[in-house]
Design a protein around this motif. Structure first.
Motif, PDB file in Angstrom:
ATOM      1  N   GLU A  40       0.863  -1.168   0.000  1.00  0.00           N
ATOM      2  CA  GLU A  40       0.000   0.000   0.000  1.00  0.00           C
ATOM      3  C   GLU A  40       0.905   1.224   0.000  1.00  0.00           C
ATOM      4  O   GLU A  40       1.759   1.363   0.882  1.00  0.00           O
ATOM      5  CB  GLU A  40      -0.897  -0.029   1.229  1.00  0.00           C
ATOM      6  CG  GLU A  40      -2.052   0.942   1.179  1.00  0.00           C
ATOM      7  CD  GLU A  40      -3.104   0.639   2.238  1.00  0.00           C
ATOM      8  OE1 GLU A  40      -3.475   1.581   2.980  1.00  0.00           O
ATOM      9  OE2 GLU A  40      -3.551  -0.531   2.332  1.00  0.00           O
ATOM     10  N   GLN A  82      -3.113   5.380  -6.835  1.00  0.00           N
ATOM     11  CA  GLN A  82      -2.589   4.674  -5.676  1.00  0.00           C
ATOM     12  C   GLN A  82      -2.517   5.620  -4.480  1.00  0.00           C
ATOM     13  O   GLN A  82      -2.585   6.833  -4.627  1.00  0.00           O
ATOM     14  CB  GLN A  82      -1.194   4.128  -5.978  1.00  0.00           C
ATOM     15  CG  GLN A  82      -1.134   3.097  -7.085  1.00  0.00           C
ATOM     16  CD  GLN A  82      -1.716   1.758  -6.641  1.00  0.00           C
ATOM     17  OE1 GLN A  82      -2.038   1.551  -5.468  1.00  0.00           O
ATOM     18  NE2 GLN A  82      -1.838   0.833  -7.575  1.00  0.00           N
ATOM     19  N   CYS A  86      -5.561   2.109  -0.363  1.00  0.00           N
ATOM     20  CA  CYS A  86      -5.680   1.277  -1.569  1.00  0.00           C
ATOM     21  C   CYS A  86      -4.694   0.118  -1.433  1.00  0.00           C
ATOM     22  O   CYS A  86      -3.493   0.294  -1.653  1.00  0.00           O
ATOM     23  CB  CYS A  86      -5.388   2.094  -2.820  1.00  0.00           C
ATOM     24  SG  CYS A  86      -5.446   1.136  -4.357  1.00  0.00           S
ATOM     25  N   ASN A  88      -2.855  -3.211  -2.478  1.00  0.00           N
ATOM     26  CA  ASN A  88      -2.488  -3.917  -3.705  1.00  0.00           C
ATOM     27  C   ASN A  88      -2.005  -5.322  -3.364  1.00  0.00           C
ATOM     28  O   ASN A  88      -1.316  -5.522  -2.361  1.00  0.00           O
ATOM     29  CB  ASN A  88      -1.353  -3.190  -4.425  1.00  0.00           C
ATOM     30  CG  ASN A  88      -1.789  -1.893  -5.053  1.00  0.00           C
ATOM     31  OD1 ASN A  88      -1.942  -1.783  -6.264  1.00  0.00           O
ATOM     32  ND2 ASN A  88      -2.004  -0.867  -4.227  1.00  0.00           N
ATOM     33  N   SER A 147     -12.478  -2.968  -6.629  1.00  0.00           N
ATOM     34  CA  SER A 147     -11.254  -3.672  -7.011  1.00  0.00           C
ATOM     35  C   SER A 147     -11.160  -3.805  -8.523  1.00  0.00           C
ATOM     36  O   SER A 147     -12.112  -4.248  -9.180  1.00  0.00           O
ATOM     37  CB  SER A 147     -11.238  -5.067  -6.367  1.00  0.00           C
ATOM     38  OG  SER A 147     -10.145  -5.833  -6.834  1.00  0.00           O
ATOM     39  N   THR A 163      -6.024  -4.038  -7.199  1.00  0.00           N
ATOM     40  CA  THR A 163      -6.201  -3.088  -6.113  1.00  0.00           C
ATOM     41  C   THR A 163      -7.473  -3.419  -5.351  1.00  0.00           C
ATOM     42  O   THR A 163      -8.421  -3.973  -5.911  1.00  0.00           O
ATOM     43  CB  THR A 163      -6.319  -1.653  -6.656  1.00  0.00           C
ATOM     44  OG1 THR A 163      -7.413  -1.600  -7.589  1.00  0.00           O
ATOM     45  CG2 THR A 163      -5.053  -1.223  -7.352  1.00  0.00           C
ATOM     46  N   LEU A 165      -9.866  -1.134  -2.674  1.00  0.00           N
ATOM     47  CA  LEU A 165     -10.109   0.093  -1.937  1.00  0.00           C
ATOM     48  C   LEU A 165     -10.829  -0.226  -0.631  1.00  0.00           C
ATOM     49  O   LEU A 165     -11.888  -0.859  -0.638  1.00  0.00           O
ATOM     50  CB  LEU A 165     -10.961   1.045  -2.768  1.00  0.00           C
ATOM     51  CG  LEU A 165     -10.388   1.479  -4.125  1.00  0.00           C
ATOM     52  CD1 LEU A 165     -11.404   2.337  -4.870  1.00  0.00           C
ATOM     53  CD2 LEU A 165      -9.075   2.229  -3.943  1.00  0.00           C
ATOM     54  N   PHE A 168      -9.751   4.615   1.114  1.00  0.00           N
ATOM     55  CA  PHE A 168      -9.081   5.515   0.183  1.00  0.00           C
ATOM     56  C   PHE A 168      -9.810   6.854   0.110  1.00  0.00           C
ATOM     57  O   PHE A 168     -11.042   6.919   0.231  1.00  0.00           O
ATOM     58  CB  PHE A 168      -9.039   4.866  -1.203  1.00  0.00           C
ATOM     59  CG  PHE A 168      -8.158   5.572  -2.190  1.00  0.00           C
ATOM     60  CD1 PHE A 168      -6.781   5.581  -2.022  1.00  0.00           C
ATOM     61  CD2 PHE A 168      -8.693   6.231  -3.284  1.00  0.00           C
ATOM     62  CE1 PHE A 168      -5.953   6.232  -2.930  1.00  0.00           C
ATOM     63  CE2 PHE A 168      -7.882   6.880  -4.196  1.00  0.00           C
ATOM     64  CZ  PHE A 168      -6.506   6.875  -4.014  1.00  0.00           C
ATOM     65  N   ASN A 198     -15.224   2.488  -1.339  1.00  0.00           N
ATOM     66  CA  ASN A 198     -14.420   1.666  -0.443  1.00  0.00           C
ATOM     67  C   ASN A 198     -15.256   0.492   0.054  1.00  0.00           C
ATOM     68  O   ASN A 198     -16.396   0.677   0.500  1.00  0.00           O
ATOM     69  CB  ASN A 198     -13.955   2.497   0.761  1.00  0.00           C
ATOM     70  CG  ASN A 198     -12.872   3.493   0.416  1.00  0.00           C
ATOM     71  OD1 ASN A 198     -11.830   3.130  -0.111  1.00  0.00           O
ATOM     72  ND2 ASN A 198     -13.115   4.772   0.715  1.00  0.00           N
TER      73      ASN A 198
END
Length: 245
Positions: A40, A82, A86, A88, A147, A163, A165, A168, A198
């Motif tokens: 992240e 990013q 978020c 990853n 995502s 990703t 969220l 975020f 989110n």
């Protein structure tokens, strides 16, 4: 599967994070060893898909005013902002692991359903796969995307990353990204504010879900980190690569 542990130095450098995708894929292609890593970013930046035109997908003037740099990744898919909130994930897999991994579309279906089931177990909202590689949750009558995912392939290995969220600052998306040049049917023309949300699941829970989904057995001790730095400098810190379209 083995897990890569990233340092604060890696997390703070988008070029290293993007170079890691390619080096990890080459590592799995050469050794047959599958990898998982999670990260992240501590600060915001934009990354566009491999074939995208930067000025079409990103609001470059707004990014410049906000001091947000723009990069290009090695996989397809759409532009992403990013930053904190978020999460990853990325995995490299041997194509021979499962017959479904032999083609792009069946790989998408196999991995996305695996992720959907894992996240559904932790979510009070209904989770579904939409648009091939989106994950969305039901919010009343609407599906809200949290995502986006993409892949890159070699002959005997593939990279799949995405990703998620969870906390975020969604205003960053509206500020930094234009309406996408291509969109899935379920978006139905909705703005970023109306479409993206989110997922109401804690980031630490999502990390646990992803680890359980892929069950890494050990931490990698012999990964070629020097190759990551070399590729970051040669490609991902270069405007010739990042802004080439």
């Amino acid at each position: 599967m083995e897990q890569l542990e990233l340092t604060a130095e890696h997390l703070a450098d988008p070029a290293r994070l993007l170079a890691l995708d390619e080096v990890a894929l080459d590592f799995t292609e050469a050794t047959g060893r599958e990898l998982l890593w999670l990260w992240e970013s501590p600060w915001p930046w934009v990354v566009v898909g491999l074939g995208q035109a930067v000025a079409v997908e990103a609001n470059l003037e707004s990014c410049r005013q906000c001091g947000i740099p723009v990069y290009r990744r090695c996989s397809g898919g759409g532009a992403v902002v990013q930053g904190p909130g978020c999460l990853n994930y990325a995995v490299t897999l041997r194509v021979e692991r499962d017959p479904a991994l032999g083609a792009v579309t069946t790989t998408n279906s196999w991995i996305m359903e695996r992720l959907r089931r894992a996240i559904q177990d932790q979510s009070a909202n209904e989770i579904a796969v939409h648009g091939h590689t989106d994950l969305a949750f039901r919010d009343g009558v609407n599906w809200r995307k949290f995502s986006g995912n993409a892949q890159r392939r070699r002959r005997s290995a593939l990279l799949f990353h995405g990703t998620m969220l969870h906390a975020f600052d969604l205003s960053r998306i509206t500020d930094c990204l234009r309406h996408p040049s291509a969109e899935p049917d379920y978006r139905a023309g909705r703005s970023h504010r109306e479409f993206v949300a989110n997922l109401p699941v804690a980031g630490e829970t999502l990390k646990m879900v992803l680890a359980e989904c892929w069950t890494p057995a050990a931490v990698v001790g012999d990964f070629p980190w020097a190759d990551v730095e070399t590729l970051a400098e040669r490609r991902y810190r270069s405007s010739d690569w990042n802004l080439r379209r």
